[in-house]
Write a protein that holds these residues in place. Structure first.
Motif, short mmCIF file in Angstrom:
data_model
loop_
_atom_site.label_atom_id
_atom_site.label_comp_id
_atom_site.label_asym_id
_atom_site.label_seq_id
_atom_site.Cartn_x
_atom_site.Cartn_y
_atom_site.Cartn_z
N ARG A 139 -7.06 -2.75 -1.19
CA ARG A 139 -7.24 -1.30 -1.25
C ARG A 139 -5.94 -0.64 -0.84
NH1 ARG A 139 -12.54 1.92 1.07
NH2 ARG A 139 -12.08 3.92 0.08
N GLY A 140 -5.48 0.31 -1.63
CA GLY A 140 -4.21 0.97 -1.35
C GLY A 140 -4.36 2.19 -0.48
N GLU B 31 -7.15 7.14 1.14
CA GLU B 31 -6.71 7.27 -0.25
C GLU B 31 -6.54 8.75 -0.53
OE1 GLU B 31 -8.71 3.35 -2.35
OE2 GLU B 31 -9.80 5.24 -2.40
N GLY C 244 0.81 -1.21 0.00
CA GLY C 244 0.00 0.00 0.00
C GLY C 244 0.84 1.26 0.00
N VAL D 189 -1.18 -0.20 -4.47
CA VAL D 189 -1.70 -1.47 -3.96
C VAL D 189 -0.63 -2.56 -4.01
CG1 VAL D 189 -4.09 -0.95 -4.59
CG2 VAL D 189 -2.60 -2.12 -6.24
N ASP D 190 0.58 -2.20 -4.45
CA ASP D 190 1.66 -3.17 -4.54
C ASP D 190 1.98 -3.77 -3.18
OD1 ASP D 190 2.62 -2.43 -7.45
OD2 ASP D 190 2.46 -0.53 -6.34
N HIS D 191 2.43 -5.01 -3.22
CA HIS D 191 2.80 -5.73 -2.00
C HIS D 191 4.10 -6.47 -2.28
CE1 HIS D 191 1.63 -9.20 1.01
NE2 HIS D 191 2.75 -8.58 1.36
N PRO E 136 -1.37 -8.39 -4.27
CA PRO E 136 -1.66 -6.98 -3.96
C PRO E 136 -2.70 -6.85 -2.85
CG PRO E 136 -1.72 -7.36 -6.33
CD PRO E 136 -1.66 -8.71 -5.68
N ILE E 137 -2.60 -5.76 -2.11
CA ILE E 137 -3.61 -5.49 -1.09
C ILE E 137 -4.88 -4.99 -1.78
CG2 ILE E 137 -2.88 -3.09 -0.70
CD1 ILE E 137 -3.36 -3.66 2.32
#
Length: 423
Positions: free
Chosen positions: A260-261, A281, A224, A235-237, A257-258
């Motif tokens: 919600r970022g 956000e 996130g 949203v990258d993990h 990915p999560i």
């Protein structure tokens, strides 16, 4: 001629009724115009007063909407209207007895912290919007005194850091470098709290601002946060295998990915699960063309989402927080199979659009995944740095409200408070 003149002359008997009708019509028109003007004026001045006071006018629930009664009881209804101040966001909560402890050596906003046994390490953060700290302060819970200070690496971020600890080593991920609204860095460091020595680890695949960060199952997880412009949610993990302050891999691994970022979330590893709580956000951005990256407000959405990542690397949406809450990265502790969260920020005032701070203490019960509100803070405050020791809940630093009746942010503080928890 006399007869012709008589033909075009109105008899005196008709003059009086015509005059009366004209006067009556003029009165009716004037009355209508005055009523319209009065109604418009009241509406305009009421709206102006609401905007200036930051209050919301709420009609009494018993007021009828009948047109006939509405007209007859207009003045009476205004008497029964009530004004709700910006504290509308507060939730009912029991009072807690708070003790004020020795304040931190410096006030800090958007700082970070970890607790290792009886020591509380408080990292960097803003002193003011134009000045950032680049050191660590240490508090000892047994002596209840601030006992040490040391510098952070020159190239490490100053605020909005991702932090996690294994009980000796602290991992510091990305964050914002410099004051005002400069962008994030991708650099990653570890700290050996026994020797006070730092080591640089492989950088993130991309810079992130206030990412959710935690050690889980032997890997350092980062997800996130906001992207390089400070506003766009990521949203990258990613994860990195680490041990004893060392990276056992040269590159970060891409994970699921999560859902919600966004930045400013609590990230907690407990019961072999990884929880990501609250956040938002969007965020402030640097003003275009500003040589000092002057902060400029942008639209933000604060949410109450709670996500859990299990051993199968699947995300599950859990019951939401009692209200949307952000700026809680280091505002949590784990106590008796529950997560305690202090303060934060919630949705903006719908009239003034100003930020609203949170003054409650929340508890997330892990045995049944439910929330409760267990108390009030001494004042509303965001980006608190929270710890728990020997039955006491501590918090320090952040940005507090303008007073009991004004939940908007004002002073950056270094206050340290504690309360005895009976859970």
């Amino acid at each position: 001629m006399a007869k012709l003149q008589h033909k075009h002359t109105t008899p005196n008997i008709y003059i009086i009724p015509i005059c009366c009708a004209g006067i009556l019509g003029a009165a009716l028109i004037a009355n209508f115009l005055w009523a319209s003007f009065s109604s418009s004026y009241i509406s305009i001045t009421s709206n102006w007063a609401v905007e200036k006071s930051g209050s919301i006018v709420v009609p009494n629930a018993t007021t009828t909407t009948s047109k006939k009664k509405k007209t007859a009881n207009n003045a009476k209804r205004r008497v029964h209207e009530r004004f709700l101040s910006g504290t509308f966001a507060d939730l009912p909560a029991p009072d807690l007895h708070w003790e004020e402890m020795p304040p931190a050596p410096v006030p800090r906003l958007d700082g970070s912290s970890v607790q290792i046994k009886d020591l509380f390490y408080v990292f960097s953060g803003y002193g003011t919007r134009d000045y950032v700290h680049s050191h660590v302060d240490i508090y000892n819970f047994n002596s209840n005194t601030w006992v040490g200070r040391f510098d952070t690496p020159k190239d490490m971020g100053h605020s909005h850091l991702g932090v996690a600890t294994d009980g000796r080593y602290v991992y510091i991920v990305s964050g914002q470098y410099g004051p005002q609204c400069r962008g994030p860095t991708a650099r990653v460091f570890s700290l050996d709290t026994d020797t006070k020595k730092w080591k640089e680890l492989p950088p993130l695949p991309a810079p992130r601002y206030s990412p959710a960060t935690q050690l889980w199952r032997g890997r350092l997880h980062v997800m996130g946060g906001s992207k390089e412009n400070r506003h766009t949610p990521g949203v990258d993990h990613w994860s990195l295998l680490v041990k004893d302050g060392e990276a056992l891999e040269k590159e970060w691994q891409t994970e699921v990915p999560i859902p919600r970022g966004g930045p400013h979330r609590a990230c907690v590893a407990v019961n072999d699960k990884l929880f990501v709580i609250g956040g938002q956000e969007g965020d402030f951005m640097a003003k275009p063309g500003s040589p000092i990256f002057l902060c400029s407000r942008r639209h933000e959405v604060v949410y109450n989402d709670v996500y859990m990542l299990d051993e199968e690397m699947k995300w599950t949406l859990l019951p939401p927080m009692p209200k949307p809450n952000s700026h809680i990265e280091c505002s949590w502790v784990v106590v008796n199979n529950s997560i305690i969260i202090t303060g934060g920020t919630t949705e903006k005032n719908p009239v003034t659009k100003r930020m609203i701070l949170v003054g409650e203490v929340f508890q997330f019960h892990l045995h049944n995944m439910t929330w409760s509100v267990i108390g009030k803070l001494p004042y509303r405050v965001k980006t608190t740095l929270t710890a728990y020791w020997d039955g006491w809940l501590y918090f320090t630093s952040g940005q507090r409200d303008r007073g009991p009746d004004n939940p908007q942010p004002k002073m950056v503080v270094g206050d340290l408070w504690r309360t005895k928890l009976d859970l």
